[in-house]
Design an enzyme around this catalytic site. Structure first.
Site, PDB file in Angstrom:
ATOM      1  N   HIS A   1     -23.144 -45.554  35.410  1.00  0.00           N
ATOM      2  CA  HIS A   1     -22.367 -44.768  36.593  1.00  0.00           C
ATOM      3  C   HIS A   1     -23.352 -44.226  37.451  1.00  0.00           C
ATOM      4  O   HIS A   1     -22.730 -43.808  38.573  1.00  0.00           O
ATOM      5  CB  HIS A   1     -21.504 -43.685  35.795  1.00  0.00           C
ATOM      6  CG  HIS A   1     -20.145 -44.241  35.278  1.00  0.00           C
ATOM      7  ND1 HIS A   1     -19.461 -45.249  35.794  1.00  0.00           N
ATOM      8  CD2 HIS A   1     -19.622 -43.801  33.934  1.00  0.00           C
ATOM      9  CE1 HIS A   1     -18.308 -45.545  34.819  1.00  0.00           C
ATOM     10  NE2 HIS A   1     -18.581 -44.561  33.680  1.00  0.00           N
TER      11      HIS A   1
ATOM     12  N   ASP B   1     -18.675 -52.359  29.527  1.00  0.00           N
ATOM     13  CA  ASP B   1     -17.936 -50.969  29.242  1.00  0.00           C
ATOM     14  C   ASP B   1     -16.491 -50.816  29.793  1.00  0.00           C
ATOM     15  O   ASP B   1     -16.226 -51.780  30.818  1.00  0.00           O
ATOM     16  CB  ASP B   1     -19.063 -49.956  29.891  1.00  0.00           C
ATOM     17  CG  ASP B   1     -18.692 -48.464  29.467  1.00  0.00           C
ATOM     18  OD1 ASP B   1     -19.394 -47.887  28.821  1.00  0.00           O
ATOM     19  OD2 ASP B   1     -17.572 -48.011  30.101  1.00  0.00           O
TER      20      ASP B   1
ATOM     21  N   HIS C   1     -15.346 -48.592  31.623  1.00  0.00           N
ATOM     22  CA  HIS C   1     -15.254 -48.190  32.825  1.00  0.00           C
ATOM     23  C   HIS C   1     -15.904 -49.143  33.798  1.00  0.00           C
ATOM     24  O   HIS C   1     -17.017 -49.780  33.578  1.00  0.00           O
ATOM     25  CB  HIS C   1     -15.745 -46.611  32.817  1.00  0.00           C
ATOM     26  CG  HIS C   1     -15.102 -45.744  31.823  1.00  0.00           C
ATOM     27  ND1 HIS C   1     -15.644 -45.551  30.711  1.00  0.00           N
ATOM     28  CD2 HIS C   1     -14.101 -45.304  31.825  1.00  0.00           C
ATOM     29  CE1 HIS C   1     -14.898 -44.492  30.052  1.00  0.00           C
ATOM     30  NE2 HIS C   1     -13.809 -44.367  30.870  1.00  0.00           N
TER      31      HIS C   1
ATOM     32  N   ASP D   1     -16.318 -48.553  24.520  1.00  0.00           N
ATOM     33  CA  ASP D   1     -15.056 -47.984  24.718  1.00  0.00           C
ATOM     34  C   ASP D   1     -13.816 -48.866  24.814  1.00  0.00           C
ATOM     35  O   ASP D   1     -12.914 -48.174  25.063  1.00  0.00           O
ATOM     36  CB  ASP D   1     -15.303 -46.580  25.695  1.00  0.00           C
ATOM     37  CG  ASP D   1     -16.067 -47.104  26.977  1.00  0.00           C
ATOM     38  OD1 ASP D   1     -16.521 -48.342  27.061  1.00  0.00           O
ATOM     39  OD2 ASP D   1     -16.685 -46.384  27.465  1.00  0.00           O
TER      40      ASP D   1
HETATM   41  N1  Q9C Z   1      -9.682 -38.472  30.665  1.00  0.00           N
HETATM   42  C1  Q9C Z   1     -19.288 -44.015  30.359  1.00  0.00           C
HETATM   43  O1  Q9C Z   1     -18.420 -44.515  29.434  1.00  0.00           O
HETATM   44  N2  Q9C Z   1     -14.250 -39.050  31.946  1.00  0.00           N
HETATM   45  N3  Q9C Z   1     -18.732 -42.752  31.097  1.00  0.00           N
HETATM   46  C2  Q9C Z   1     -13.013 -39.620  32.020  1.00  0.00           C
HETATM   47  C3  Q9C Z   1     -10.792 -39.286  30.878  1.00  0.00           C
HETATM   48  C4  Q9C Z   1     -15.320 -39.669  32.384  1.00  0.00           C
HETATM   49  C5  Q9C Z   1     -17.504 -42.468  30.869  1.00  0.00           C
HETATM   50  C6  Q9C Z   1     -11.861 -38.530  31.734  1.00  0.00           C
HETATM   51  C7  Q9C Z   1     -15.674 -40.842  31.557  1.00  0.00           C
HETATM   52  C8  Q9C Z   1     -17.030 -41.420  31.725  1.00  0.00           C
HETATM   53  C9  Q9C Z   1     -20.769 -44.087  30.442  1.00  0.00           C
HETATM   54 ZN    ZN Z   2     -17.462 -46.051  29.741  1.00  0.00          ZN
END
Ligand code: Q9C
Ligand code: ZN
Length: 343
Positions: free
Chosen positions: A160, A196, A198, A285
């Site tokens: 990110h 990932d 995301h 994830d």
């Molecule tokens: N309720 C990585 O997997 N929060 N970052 C989302 C969901 C942010 C994930 C909130 C998630 C970041 C590296």
């Molecule tokens: Zn992620």
């Protein structure tokens, strides 16, 4: 397969995050690495080597702005100077209609150099961030020296992190830094495959205008999922980079059948591009039990991912990104690796 990690990741601990209106302990925990290391030992994946110190900041500066890196290096001193010592969290950002202007005060600087509240610092964060770069560069040298694959067990994650922004638990983009390192050390073309859950917004930003580093991301549809402001299928790169970014957004509830169709298309794109090396941003994830995600991959799917990647026939550097179902991420990470090795 060799794994590289740095025990200094532990210096990044007890962070917080904003989640559904509450400030909670961050999901991105030191225990994530412990569970993966335990599983590596249990399965006998191969040697676990400590990261060799590198000039992490110089390597990162090939893909990040130096003022951003300087800010992170100096951050804890600025925070202490304000009389604070607890975990930090940015809370104001230059949104549409405001000026893209750099403030002087640490409270404003946090927002200037971030895109969400996920860039939470503690005293040891910067050391841990640099140690993750040491891990990925150590693993890259193994590939350069002839290993078919290596696993950089990075923490904190990186995908990110953009040119000058932290967020989503990420500070330096480990995958982007190592992709650039490969370019600087003899590779003509590098593919980054981000699996990932995301969207890898930071990696996409870094390589959006380039045709020498291909970026492919499989992720939850950002019309409804974090990070929301990138990751749509119509983002394909710009200028010389047009056609070298590929996004595969997928709906909530996606399981192996749907996910593997996108994954197969991604693997074919990589074969067409013909890279010297593939960097895999390995988030776990996508697992059905992940506490913050909504895909439905199962334990038995992860070895299939590794096996298909091996079929591409290029060296693969796996870089750890997200994955939060703590007890399961070891099984799933090591499942990818054993699948790659065909065992
Ligand atoms: N309720 C990585 O997997 N929060 N970052 C989302 C969901 C942010 C994930 C909130 C998630 C970041 C590296
Ligand atoms: Zn992620």
């Amino acid at each position: 397969m060799k794994t590289v990690y740095s025990p200094r990741h532990r210096l990044h601990a007890d962070n917080q995050e904003l989640n559904a209106g509450a400030i909670l302990p961050a999901f991105e925990l030191p225990a994530r690495v412990d569970f993966i290391l335990d599983r590596i030992a249990e399965v006998g994946l191969g040697p676990v080597l400590e990261a060799v110190p590198h000039d992490a900041v110089a390597a990162a500066a090939r893909v990040h702005a130096t003022d951003y890196l300087d800010f992170m290096a100096d951050f804890w001193r600025l925070w202490l100077a304000e009389g604070r010592s607890g975990p930090t969290m940015p809370y104001v950002w230059p949104a549409r209609g405001q000026r893209d202007i750099r403030p002087d005060h640490v409270n404003g600087l946090m927002g200037y150099y971030s895109f969400d509240g996920g860039g939470s610092f503690v005293e040891g964060t910067w050391e841990a961030v640099k140690s993750a770069v040491d891990s990925v560069l150590t693993a890259a040298e193994m590939i350069k020296d002839g290993e078919k694959a290596a696993y950089a067990l990075c923490r904190p994650p990186g995908h990110h992190a953009g040119i000058s922004t932290m967020g989503g638990y990420c500070f330096i983009n480990n995958a982007a830094t190592v992709a650039q390192w490969f370019r600087d050390n003899g590779a003509a073309r590098v593919s980054i495959l981000d699996i990932d859950y995301h969207h890898g917004n930071g990696t996409q930003e870094i390589f959006f205008g380039r045709d020498d580093v291909e970026f492919i991301s499989l992720h939850a549809d950002t019309a409804v999922a974090y990070p929301f402001f990138s990751g749509r299928a119509d983002e394909i790169g710009i200028g010389e980079g047009e056609g070298f970014t590929h996004n595969f957004p997928m709906p909530f509830g996606t399981a192996w059948e749907g996910w593997s169709a996108s994954f197969e298309a991604a693997c074919r794109l990589i074969a067409d591009f013909g890279p010297d090396v593939v960097v895999v941003s390995l988030g776990l994830d996508t697992f059905e039990g992940d506490p913050i995600s909504r895909f439905k991959l199962r334990h038995e799917d992860y070895p299939k991912i590794g096996a298909r990647l091996a079929k591409i026939g290029k060296p693969v550097l796996f870089v750890q990104e997200g994955g939060y179902a703590v007890a399961d991420i070891g099984v799933n990470a090591v499942g990818v690796m054993t699948g790659f090795e065909g065992r």
